[in-house]
Design a protein around this motif. Structure first.
Motif, mmCIF file in Angstrom:
data_model
loop_
_atom_site.group_PDB
_atom_site.id
_atom_site.type_symbol
_atom_site.label_atom_id
_atom_site.label_comp_id
_atom_site.label_asym_id
_atom_site.label_seq_id
_atom_site.Cartn_x
_atom_site.Cartn_y
_atom_site.Cartn_z
ATOM 1 N N ASP A 1 39.200 52.712 70.768
ATOM 2 C CA ASP A 1 40.000 53.482 71.544
ATOM 3 C C ASP A 1 39.343 53.681 73.044
ATOM 4 N N LEU A 2 38.282 53.286 73.190
ATOM 5 C CA LEU A 2 37.503 53.613 74.310
ATOM 6 C C LEU A 2 37.412 52.392 75.602
ATOM 7 N N ILE A 3 37.264 51.178 74.634
ATOM 8 C CA ILE A 3 37.088 50.065 75.567
ATOM 9 C C ILE A 3 38.478 49.501 76.258
ATOM 10 N N SER A 4 38.111 48.776 77.558
ATOM 11 C CA SER A 4 39.531 47.883 78.009
ATOM 12 C C SER A 4 39.778 46.927 77.151
ATOM 13 N N LEU B 1 26.342 55.933 75.442
ATOM 14 C CA LEU B 1 27.190 56.727 76.294
ATOM 15 C C LEU B 1 27.430 55.865 77.425
ATOM 16 N N GLY B 2 28.611 56.280 78.129
ATOM 17 C CA GLY B 2 28.706 55.536 79.465
ATOM 18 C C GLY B 2 30.095 55.569 80.026
ATOM 19 N N ASP B 3 30.316 54.653 81.005
ATOM 20 C CA ASP B 3 31.792 54.164 81.239
ATOM 21 C C ASP B 3 32.282 53.173 80.252
ATOM 22 N N TRP B 4 32.885 53.436 79.334
ATOM 23 C CA TRP B 4 33.441 52.376 78.352
ATOM 24 C C TRP B 4 34.597 51.485 78.977
ATOM 25 N N ARG B 5 35.025 51.777 79.931
ATOM 26 C CA ARG B 5 35.931 50.737 80.568
ATOM 27 C C ARG B 5 35.357 49.711 80.986
ATOM 28 N N LEU C 1 26.229 51.780 81.077
ATOM 29 C CA LEU C 1 26.183 52.263 79.504
ATOM 30 C C LEU C 1 24.543 52.481 79.263
ATOM 31 N N ILE C 2 24.447 53.464 78.504
ATOM 32 C CA ILE C 2 23.159 53.911 78.276
ATOM 33 C C ILE C 2 23.113 54.151 76.691
ATOM 34 N N VAL C 3 21.671 53.824 76.221
ATOM 35 C CA VAL C 3 21.609 53.878 74.753
ATOM 36 C C VAL C 3 20.446 54.886 74.438
ATOM 37 N N VAL C 4 20.728 56.013 73.803
ATOM 38 C CA VAL C 4 20.048 57.243 73.496
ATOM 39 C C VAL C 4 19.297 56.773 72.049
ATOM 40 N N LYS C 5 18.036 56.611 71.919
ATOM 41 C CA LYS C 5 17.486 56.554 70.524
ATOM 42 C C LYS C 5 16.331 57.075 70.233
ATOM 43 N N PRO C 6 15.779 57.334 68.987
ATOM 44 C CA PRO C 6 14.361 57.916 68.760
ATOM 45 C C PRO C 6 13.466 56.978 69.289
#
Length: 421
Positions: free
Chosen positions: A166-169, A364-368, A413-418
């Protein structure tokens, strides 16, 4: 010598290329292009008529030769009537290849019967994704910016969970190509004097763009499921079953490769393995609060980039649960609570779910900036030359989508992880 179909495809592809070039350059056709378009259009119409005539002649020859059609294994694409509509399952059971299969087995399949219906093209990727939420105009604008409306008692706005698709182009491509991924931008725009004397330190600024060459290659995204001979022979039931299973099967494999594709061994490169995607780590706590704070810091990382935007946060179902169970010191739920209903957000951005993400990891980020490009559309095959299915009266039905995925600007885009222990 190219076949009629190949000549027709070449003419259509050239027409599309001319139209795209003029659109990208925001101009009308030149005089030479008008002449070329006119000639190509007439040629395409002529070739289309010849292809249809050849198909009709082949069918007539097959009929009078005492057989209904060439062996199904030799037919790679079904020829459907123009204007055929319906769901993908309905298109499959109404196709010529399936009709010939049913004609050859009017009372159903017997023990040990061979099944090879062949490849049936049932639509394009655009049609398959037409029901996605991100294709609706209102949501394109407000996907990650939910209106702050609260009902007096119960929020009666019911929204389904978002997924990565639903998010990507999405779009189209004719084959493999190389492109420059923008991994970083340094903008040095400034006001400078009208006259700069020799030796003056105030020279005119220069901005730079950091890029990396990447390949976009077509891959076949496929998944299959088992059906019985009886179900294969029951057209309405088969169409219903396919409509429910087809979407789930392809969604699963495409989502996995968009996120986790290794970029080697015949796999496309997914977001988690793409150079230039940002990363932020945090130390998990007793609940989801540390992740909540880390996501807010990650939003700043993106929005401080020139033109940076966060359209949604993709997380696992486990993290989604942890967010919903957050409570204050009086044990009151911070979110909607068990009796609430409405949009799930993360700092005002929509929360989308993925079972392909490990708990604790959020993207999260700009999925387009992520796109899935259709190359050959969607097709379905059915055969029982698979394992010992012929002996068990089972048929393997496989759905395939030929497409390629690209990530235009990984640094958006950025990956947030432990943090690693």
């Amino acid at each position: 010598m190219p076949t009629l179909r190949e000549q027709y495809k070449a003419a259509v592809d050239r027409l599309a290329e001319l139209a795209k070039t003029a659109q990208d350059e925001d101009r009308d056709f030149t005089e030479d292009e008008v002449t070329e378009v006119t000639e190509l259009s007439a040629k395409a119409d002529e070739l289309d008529a010849k292809v249809k005539a050849a198909d009709a002649a082949q069918a007539a020859a097959a009929k009078h030769a005492g057989r209904t059609a060439p062996p199904a294994s030799l037919q790679v694409k079904d020829r459907q009537e123009d204007g055929d509509v319906g769901t993908f399952g309905e298109r499959f059971v109404k196709s010529n290849l399936y009709a010939e299969f049913r004609k050859a087995h009017p009372t159903g399949l017997g023990q040990g019967s061979a099944v090879d219906i062949g490849r049936v093209k049932v639509g394009s990727m655009k049609e398959w994704l037409s029901g996605r939420k991100a294709t609706e105009a209102p949501l394109q604008v407000a996907l990650g910016h939910v209106a702050p409306v609260r009902m007096p008692m119960v929020d009666q706005v019911d929204r389904d969970n978002l997924t990565i698709l639903d998010l990507i182009s999405r779009g189209q491509a004719s084959g493999p190509f190389e492109y420059l991924q923008v991994t970083g931008v340094t903008r040095n725009a400034a006001i400078v004097p009208d006259e700069i004397l020799p030796g003056d330190a105030n020279v005119k600024p220069t901005s730079t763009i950091q890029t990396e060459l990447a390949d976009a290659k077509p891959y076949t995204y496929a998944d299959g499921y088992d059906v019985t001979n009886a179900l294969l022979s029951d057209a309405p039931a088969l169409a219903t079953y396919m409509n429910s299973e087809l979407e789930y099967s392809l969604d699963s494999v495409i989502e996995d490769k968009l996120l986790n594709g290794a970029g080697t061994a015949g796999e496309p490169r997914g977001i988690l393995n793409t150079t230039g995607v940002q990363e932020l780590t945090y130390t998990p706590g007793a609940n989801a609060m540390e992740q909540v704070k880390a996501i807010r810091r990650a939003i700043t990382r993106i929005t401080t980039l020139p033109g940076g935007n966060v359209t949604a946060c993709l997380m696992s179902p486990e993290d989604d649960e942890a967010w919903d169970l957050l409570q204050d010191t009086a044990d009151r739920f911070m979110g909607q609570g068990p009796f609430g209903q409405g949009p799930n957000t993360s700092w005002g951005r929509a929360r989308a779910l993925s079972q392909r993400l490990a708990p604790g990891t959020v993207i999260l980020g700009d999925w387009r900036q992520v796109a899935l490009l259709d190359v050959e559309g969607l097709s379905i095959l059915a055969f029982n030359q698979h394992k010992d299915y012929a002996q068990r009266n089972l048929v393997y039905v496989r759905a395939e989508l030929r497409a390629e995925q690209v990530i235009w600007k990984p640094n958006r885009l950025i990956v947030v992880k432990p943090a690693a222990a």
